[in-house]
Design a protein around this motif. Structure first.
Motif, PDB file in Angstrom:
ATOM      1  N   PRO A  86       1.217  39.220  60.218  1.00  0.00           N
ATOM      2  CA  PRO A  86       1.627  40.585  60.564  1.00  0.00           C
ATOM      3  C   PRO A  86       0.813  41.628  59.795  1.00  0.00           C
ATOM      4  N   LYS A  87       0.474  42.707  60.454  1.00  0.00           N
ATOM      5  CA  LYS A  87      -0.338  43.758  59.828  1.00  0.00           C
ATOM      6  C   LYS A  87       0.342  44.338  58.600  1.00  0.00           C
ATOM      7  N   GLU A  88       1.678  44.401  58.624  1.00  0.00           N
ATOM      8  CA  GLU A  88       2.383  44.982  57.483  1.00  0.00           C
ATOM      9  C   GLU A  88       2.318  44.106  56.241  1.00  0.00           C
ATOM     10  N   TYR A  89       1.863  42.862  56.413  1.00  0.00           N
ATOM     11  CA  TYR A  89       1.708  41.979  55.263  1.00  0.00           C
ATOM     12  C   TYR A  89       0.240  41.716  54.934  1.00  0.00           C
ATOM     13  N   VAL A  90      -0.643  42.539  55.441  1.00  0.00           N
ATOM     14  CA  VAL A  90      -2.056  42.476  55.081  1.00  0.00           C
ATOM     15  C   VAL A  90      -2.316  43.557  54.044  1.00  0.00           C
ATOM     16  N   PHE A  91      -2.531  43.146  52.809  1.00  0.00           N
ATOM     17  CA  PHE A  91      -2.720  44.069  51.690  1.00  0.00           C
ATOM     18  C   PHE A  91      -4.179  44.022  51.242  1.00  0.00           C
ATOM     19  N   ILE A  92      -4.867  45.166  51.358  1.00  0.00           N
ATOM     20  CA  ILE A  92      -6.301  45.252  51.085  1.00  0.00           C
ATOM     21  C   ILE A  92      -6.535  46.274  49.978  1.00  0.00           C
ATOM     22  N   SER A  93      -7.358  45.924  49.016  1.00  0.00           N
ATOM     23  CA  SER A  93      -7.534  46.749  47.818  1.00  0.00           C
ATOM     24  C   SER A  93      -7.980  48.172  48.141  1.00  0.00           C
ATOM     25  N   GLU A  94      -8.859  48.343  49.131  1.00  0.00           N
ATOM     26  CA  GLU A  94      -9.333  49.687  49.458  1.00  0.00           C
ATOM     27  C   GLU A  94      -8.176  50.591  49.874  1.00  0.00           C
ATOM     28  N   VAL A  95      -7.230  50.037  50.600  1.00  0.00           N
ATOM     29  CA  VAL A  95      -6.072  50.803  51.058  1.00  0.00           C
ATOM     30  C   VAL A  95      -5.129  51.094  49.901  1.00  0.00           C
ATOM     31  N   ILE A  96      -4.942  50.100  49.044  1.00  0.00           N
ATOM     32  CA  ILE A  96      -3.987  50.221  47.939  1.00  0.00           C
ATOM     33  C   ILE A  96      -4.521  51.128  46.831  1.00  0.00           C
ATOM     34  N   GLY A  97      -5.828  51.071  46.611  1.00  0.00           N
ATOM     35  CA  GLY A  97      -6.428  51.877  45.551  1.00  0.00           C
ATOM     36  C   GLY A  97      -6.610  51.125  44.255  1.00  0.00           C
ATOM     37  N   TYR A  98      -6.271  49.857  44.236  1.00  0.00           N
ATOM     38  CA  TYR A  98      -6.474  48.985  43.074  1.00  0.00           C
ATOM     39  C   TYR A  98      -7.011  47.650  43.556  1.00  0.00           C
ATOM     40  N   GLU A  99      -7.795  46.990  42.704  1.00  0.00           N
ATOM     41  CA  GLU A  99      -8.331  45.678  43.028  1.00  0.00           C
ATOM     42  C   GLU A  99      -7.675  44.614  42.161  1.00  0.00           C
ATOM     43  N   LYS A 100      -7.538  43.414  42.724  1.00  0.00           N
ATOM     44  CA  LYS A 100      -7.156  42.283  41.882  1.00  0.00           C
ATOM     45  C   LYS A 100      -8.206  42.122  40.795  1.00  0.00           C
ATOM     46  N   PRO A 101      -7.843  41.859  39.551  1.00  0.00           N
ATOM     47  CA  PRO A 101      -6.523  41.456  39.049  1.00  0.00           C
ATOM     48  C   PRO A 101      -5.713  42.570  38.398  1.00  0.00           C
ATOM     49  N   SER A 102      -5.915  43.830  38.787  1.00  0.00           N
ATOM     50  CA  SER A 102      -5.133  44.916  38.210  1.00  0.00           C
ATOM     51  C   SER A 102      -3.644  44.704  38.477  1.00  0.00           C
ATOM     52  N   PRO A 103      -2.794  44.879  37.490  1.00  0.00           N
ATOM     53  CA  PRO A 103      -1.352  44.689  37.696  1.00  0.00           C
ATOM     54  C   PRO A 103      -0.801  45.560  38.815  1.00  0.00           C
ATOM     55  N   GLU A 104      -1.397  46.741  38.993  1.00  0.00           N
ATOM     56  CA  GLU A 104      -0.875  47.683  39.979  1.00  0.00           C
ATOM     57  C   GLU A 104      -0.901  47.134  41.403  1.00  0.00           C
ATOM     58  N   THR A 156      -6.071  40.774  49.428  1.00  0.00           N
ATOM     59  CA  THR A 156      -7.513  40.607  49.272  1.00  0.00           C
ATOM     60  C   THR A 156      -8.186  41.851  48.726  1.00  0.00           C
ATOM     61  N   ASN A 157      -9.213  41.645  47.953  1.00  0.00           N
ATOM     62  CA  ASN A 157     -10.095  42.739  47.574  1.00  0.00           C
ATOM     63  C   ASN A 157     -11.076  42.992  48.702  1.00  0.00           C
ATOM     64  N   GLY A 158     -11.491  44.248  48.861  1.00  0.00           N
ATOM     65  CA  GLY A 158     -12.488  44.563  49.874  1.00  0.00           C
ATOM     66  C   GLY A 158     -12.136  45.815  50.652  1.00  0.00           C
ATOM     67  N   SER A 159     -12.952  46.110  51.656  1.00  0.00           N
ATOM     68  CA  SER A 159     -12.733  47.295  52.479  1.00  0.00           C
ATOM     69  C   SER A 159     -11.831  46.953  53.665  1.00  0.00           C
ATOM     70  N   LYS A 160     -11.086  47.940  54.121  1.00  0.00           N
ATOM     71  CA  LYS A 160     -10.106  47.727  55.190  1.00  0.00           C
ATOM     72  C   LYS A 160     -10.752  47.177  56.462  1.00  0.00           C
ATOM     73  N   GLY A 161     -11.805  47.841  56.928  1.00  0.00           N
ATOM     74  CA  GLY A 161     -12.432  47.435  58.176  1.00  0.00           C
ATOM     75  C   GLY A 161     -13.031  46.048  58.108  1.00  0.00           C
ATOM     76  N   TRP A 162     -13.732  45.756  57.024  1.00  0.00           N
ATOM     77  CA  TRP A 162     -14.422  44.482  56.873  1.00  0.00           C
ATOM     78  C   TRP A 162     -13.441  43.329  56.766  1.00  0.00           C
ATOM     79  N   GLN A 163     -12.394  43.488  55.983  1.00  0.00           N
ATOM     80  CA  GLN A 163     -11.433  42.406  55.816  1.00  0.00           C
ATOM     81  C   GLN A 163     -10.629  42.174  57.097  1.00  0.00           C
ATOM     82  N   ASN A 164     -10.285  43.246  57.796  1.00  0.00           N
ATOM     83  CA  ASN A 164      -9.591  43.080  59.077  1.00  0.00           C
ATOM     84  C   ASN A 164     -10.493  42.430  60.123  1.00  0.00           C
TER      85      ASN A 164
END
Length: 244
Positions: free
Chosen positions: A149-167, A128-136
């Motif tokens: 599982p928390k390890e499978y929750v991927f949030i753009s703010e944490v990753i540093g890229y937003e969908k639809p960036s390939p990264e 998901t795109n968004g901030s870590k706290g808000w999305q959680n």
């Protein structure tokens, strides 16, 4: 559906629908926030909704970031209402709105049961795109934080890229050590949840609740209008579970 091993769900308007909480939350925030409490919440919501639709298009086309989207929708709305304000107040309103929204979010029993049943045969995650706290907070409010599982929750703010960036899709693949063909993305955005992941070799299913015309390319694995339809697609051969 072997060899799919990981099913990644979008969050906003996929697992949690804006229509279920947004209007009540925004009006509640307008009525109680220090800057807007004396304004007509119905009139303000109408303006806010129009601004929201305008900015969502800019967000989807990557003309603005999520942070800009959240501050600008308040600033532009106040400007149309003839009120002068600043970014600090816009951020304050956004935080206030988020805190109020949680009480208006309710678990969807059918969606949650579907996710739970799928988790018996697939790894389940969120992208998901968004901030870590808000999305959680949203996942907690709708009762999915204990299922996904928390390890499978991927949030753009944490990753540093937003969908639809390939990264962002590459990051998921690197963190899960899975080949792209074993990862399925399910979401409501054709650009973010279908076209972009398919471009990176992942599989996709489009949640097309509004029955938009389906583009000819690329071809998703399926097009659905309700999350529960995934049962027929992903659980039809449960004996071939990737978790066995």
């Amino acid at each position: 559906m072997y060899p799919i091993k990981l099913v990644l769900f979008d969050l906003d308007d996929t697992l949690l629908h804006f229509a279920d909480y947004w209007e009540n939350s925004v009006k509640d925030a307008f009525r109680n926030h220090f800057f807007t409490s004396e304004m007509n919440s119905n009139d303000l919501f109408e303006v806010f909704s129009n601004v929201e639709q305008f900015l969502v298009k800019k967000l989807d086309s990557k003309q603005i970031s999520f942070d800009e989207y959240r501050t600008k929708r308040f600033l532009y709305s106040m400007d149309q209402m003839g009120k002068t304000t600043d970014v600090e107040t816009a951020i304050n309103f956004e935080m206030f709105y988020q805190s109020i929204s949680k009480k208006h979010m309710k678990p969807n029993v059918m969606i949650n049961k579907t996710i739970k049943d799928l988790s018996n045969y697939y790894q389940i995650g969120v992208l998901t795109n968004g901030s870590k706290g808000w999305q959680n907070d949203k996942l907690e409010a709708i009762g999915l934080d204990g299922i996904i599982p928390k390890e499978y929750v991927f949030i753009s703010e944490v990753i540093g890229y937003e969908k639809p960036s390939p990264e962002i899709y590459h990051y998921v693949l690197s963190m899960t050590s899975l080949p792209p063909e074993q990862v399925l993305v399910v979401g409501d955005s054709w650009t973010n949840d279908v076209a972009a992941p398919i471009q990176e070799g992942l599989k996709a299913i489009w949640l097309n609740k509004k029955n938009y015309q389906v583009p000819q390319e690329p071809r998703p694995l399926a097009v659905i209008t309700e999350i529960e339809e995934l049962r027929a697609i992903l659980l039809s051969h449960v004996g071939d579970s990737p978790l066995d």
